[in-house]
Design an enzyme around this catalytic site. Structure first.
Site, PDB file in Angstrom:
ATOM      1  CB  CYS A   1      54.205  68.148  26.660  1.00 18.21           C
ATOM      2  SG  CYS A   1      53.380  68.452  25.082  1.00 18.21           S
TER       3      CYS A   1
ATOM      4  CB  CYS B   1      42.773  74.344  33.058  1.00 16.80           C
ATOM      5  SG  CYS B   1      44.158  74.050  31.955  1.00 16.80           S
TER       6      CYS B   1
ATOM      7  CB  CYS C   1      51.286  77.019  30.574  1.00 16.62           C
ATOM      8  SG  CYS C   1      49.990  78.083  30.034  1.00 16.62           S
TER       9      CYS C   1
ATOM     10  CB  CYS D   1      54.847  75.604  25.937  1.00 16.25           C
ATOM     11  SG  CYS D   1      53.848  74.683  27.107  1.00 16.25           S
TER      12      CYS D   1
ATOM     13  CD  GLU E   1      51.569  73.052  36.801  1.00 17.76           C
ATOM     14  OE1 GLU E   1      52.784  73.118  36.833  1.00 17.76           O
ATOM     15  OE2 GLU E   1      50.833  73.926  36.301  1.00 17.76           O
TER      16      GLU E   1
ATOM     17  CB  CYS F   1      55.086  74.795  21.956  1.00 18.23           C
ATOM     18  SG  CYS F   1      53.861  73.810  21.075  1.00 18.23           S
TER      19      CYS F   1
HETATM   20  N1  SAH Z   1      48.982  70.651  23.960  1.00 17.84           N
HETATM   21  C1  SAH Z   1      47.702  71.268  23.880  1.00 17.84           C
HETATM   22  C2  SAH Z   1      47.074  71.601  25.223  1.00 17.84           C
HETATM   23  C3  SAH Z   1      47.971  72.166  26.292  1.00 17.84           C
HETATM   24  S1  SAH Z   1      48.602  73.779  26.060  1.00 17.84           S
HETATM   25  C4  SAH Z   1      47.756  72.475  22.975  1.00 17.84           C
HETATM   26  O1  SAH Z   1      48.827  72.778  22.465  1.00 17.84           O
HETATM   27  O2  SAH Z   1      46.718  73.068  22.714  1.00 17.84           O
HETATM   28  C5  SAH Z   1      47.211  74.823  26.290  1.00 17.84           C
HETATM   29  C6  SAH Z   1      47.350  76.198  25.659  1.00 17.84           C
HETATM   30  O3  SAH Z   1      48.234  77.038  26.421  1.00 17.84           O
HETATM   31  C7  SAH Z   1      47.943  76.138  24.264  1.00 17.84           C
HETATM   32  O4  SAH Z   1      47.255  77.013  23.407  1.00 17.84           O
HETATM   33  C8  SAH Z   1      49.358  76.610  24.524  1.00 17.84           C
HETATM   34  O5  SAH Z   1      49.956  77.048  23.349  1.00 17.84           O
HETATM   35  C9  SAH Z   1      49.133  77.680  25.563  1.00 17.84           C
HETATM   36  N2  SAH Z   1      50.318  78.129  26.286  1.00 17.84           N
HETATM   37  C10 SAH Z   1      51.454  77.454  26.541  1.00 17.84           C
HETATM   38  N3  SAH Z   1      52.328  78.219  27.234  1.00 17.84           N
HETATM   39  C11 SAH Z   1      51.723  79.406  27.444  1.00 17.84           C
HETATM   40  C12 SAH Z   1      52.103  80.606  28.105  1.00 17.84           C
HETATM   41  N4  SAH Z   1      53.263  80.717  28.721  1.00 17.84           N
HETATM   42  N5  SAH Z   1      51.222  81.636  28.115  1.00 17.84           N
HETATM   43  C13 SAH Z   1      50.010  81.516  27.521  1.00 17.84           C
HETATM   44  N6  SAH Z   1      49.583  80.400  26.898  1.00 17.84           N
HETATM   45  C14 SAH Z   1      50.435  79.367  26.844  1.00 17.84           C
END
Ligand code: SAH
Length: 339
Positions: free
Chosen positions: A108, A101, A329, A115, A88, A112
């Site tokens: 991945c 973005c 995300c 996520c 995406e 986390c």
């Molecule tokens: N792996 C990298 C880049 C991708 S995630 C990183 O961790 O920075 C991009 C951002 O979106 C990260 O800060 C992640 O923690 C955040 N993110 C993931 N899921 C989310 C959600 N449901 N709502 C808001 N931000 C989210």
């Protein structure tokens, strides 16, 4: 291999290797990134046999748009790759320009807990060209120029380090997409060795760190990577990065109700970031069906913000885009593939 995988230096090498003039690299970059040809046969000032050779050695279109979801100031793109995988990208119209973005991996491995993207393990890295093409396809569909790129879509960019660096070289190049380094942001969950390596990368791009917690205990509960690289090491690496690059880092902090949004958490964060040239971006959490986390309420976010501000930390609350179109995300991909 995709022609968009190659930096101008690599393309120069290629032309030399096949016994061609090296200035063809610049010519071809112009055709690809300025005139946006979709077939090598259109690169008319390159001689015919060489164009034919190019079509044998390289592909030119490797990803396609499957769906575009639109809402005010935001468009969400679902792409299909050659091997059938989906990724995406999200286009946001800001007053300062259009920001895209992009995704850096299929799936991945960072895991986390909050996520959506991480619910699917990494299948593979994206090739450089697959990242470049996300920009080209979106510009073509939207008829807009992308002025800013954030590598914050699906994937961990520093787990695909070499391709990310080449991606930056290509999109920043004058004859490439000419996107200013200061308009490019790489976001990482905190792979310490790569942060150190990146401090030597000679482009003035922005670095964002997904912090999300002010101590190791809490961070370890929501981000497994924190167990490999505790905050002490992370902050140390960031200090070295700042010293070498003379830049500022952004800390992203998702506000998760009852998890990391208390007054104590805010004070602890102030303490952790003391003396670091940084800026904190508080992110209202985008709730997603499969995960139990809830977003903090606006008053809690405002209070958290005030505490940072009062303690002289530069802080913003992220403007929200695309909640109504699952732009958050990894949600579009999950819907499509239902996992
Ligand atoms: N792996 C990298 C880049 C991708 S995630 C990183 O961790 O920075 C991009 C951002 O979106 C990260 O800060 C992640 O923690 C955040 N993110 C993931 N899921 C989310 C959600 N449901 N709502 C808001 N931000 C989210």
């Amino acid at each position: 291999m995709s022609i968009y995988d190659l930096t101008i230096d690599e393309l120069t090498e290629y032309f030399l290797k096949i016994g061609e003039k090296k200035y063809y690299a610049k010519e071809l970059f112009s055709w690809l990134y300025n005139k946006r040809i979709t077939s090598f046969s259109d690169a008319t000032n390159i001689k015919k046999e060489t164009r034919e050779r190019l079509s044998k050695d390289f592909t030119i279109s490797n990803i396609e748009i499957v769906t575009v979801e639109k809402a005010k100031d935001v468009r969400k793109y679902l792409f299909k790759l050659r091997d059938g995988e989906h990724i995406e990208a999200v286009l946001m119209n800001h007053d300062y320009g259009n920001s895209l973005c992009i995704s850096s991996q299929v799936g991945c491995n960072m895991g986390c807990k909050f996520c959506e993207s991480g619910r699917r393990k990494k299948v593979r890295n994206l090739a450089t060209g697959e990242m470049v093409e996300q920009i080209l396809k979106v510009e073509n569909e939207s008829d807009l120029r992308i002025s800013h790129v954030v590598i914050m879509g699906i994937g961990e960019p520093f787990d695909n380090y070499d391709n990310i660096c080449n991606f930056i070289r290509i999109i920043n190049h004058l004859k490439g997409l000419n996107i200013g380094a200061r308009h490019i942001t790489v976001s990482t969950c905190g792979l310490v060795p790569k942060i150190l390596e990146f401090s030597e990368f000679p482009y003035q791009v922005n670095l964002a760190i997904s912090l999300h917690a002010p101590n190791d205990k809490l961070r370890g509960e929501i981000m497994p990577i924190a167990k490999a690289y505790p905050l002490k090491d992370l902050i140390n690496a960031i200090k070295i990065y700042l010293e070498k690059t003379n830049r500022r880092v952004t800390f992203e902090y998702i506000m998760l109700a009852g998890v990391n949004d208390s007054v104590d958490n805010a004070l602890e964060l102030v303490h952790l970031l003391k003396g670091i040239n940084c800026y904190v971006n508080l992110i209202p959490y985008n709730e997603t069906e499969a995960l139990q986390y809830k977003r903090s309420n606006p008053l809690t976010i405002a209070k958290f913000y005030d505490i940072l501000k009062k303690n002289n930390i530069t802080v913003t609350i992220r403007r929200e885009f695309g909640g109504t179109i699952s732009a958050a995300c990894g949600q579009l991909r999950s819907k499509k593939e239902e996992i």
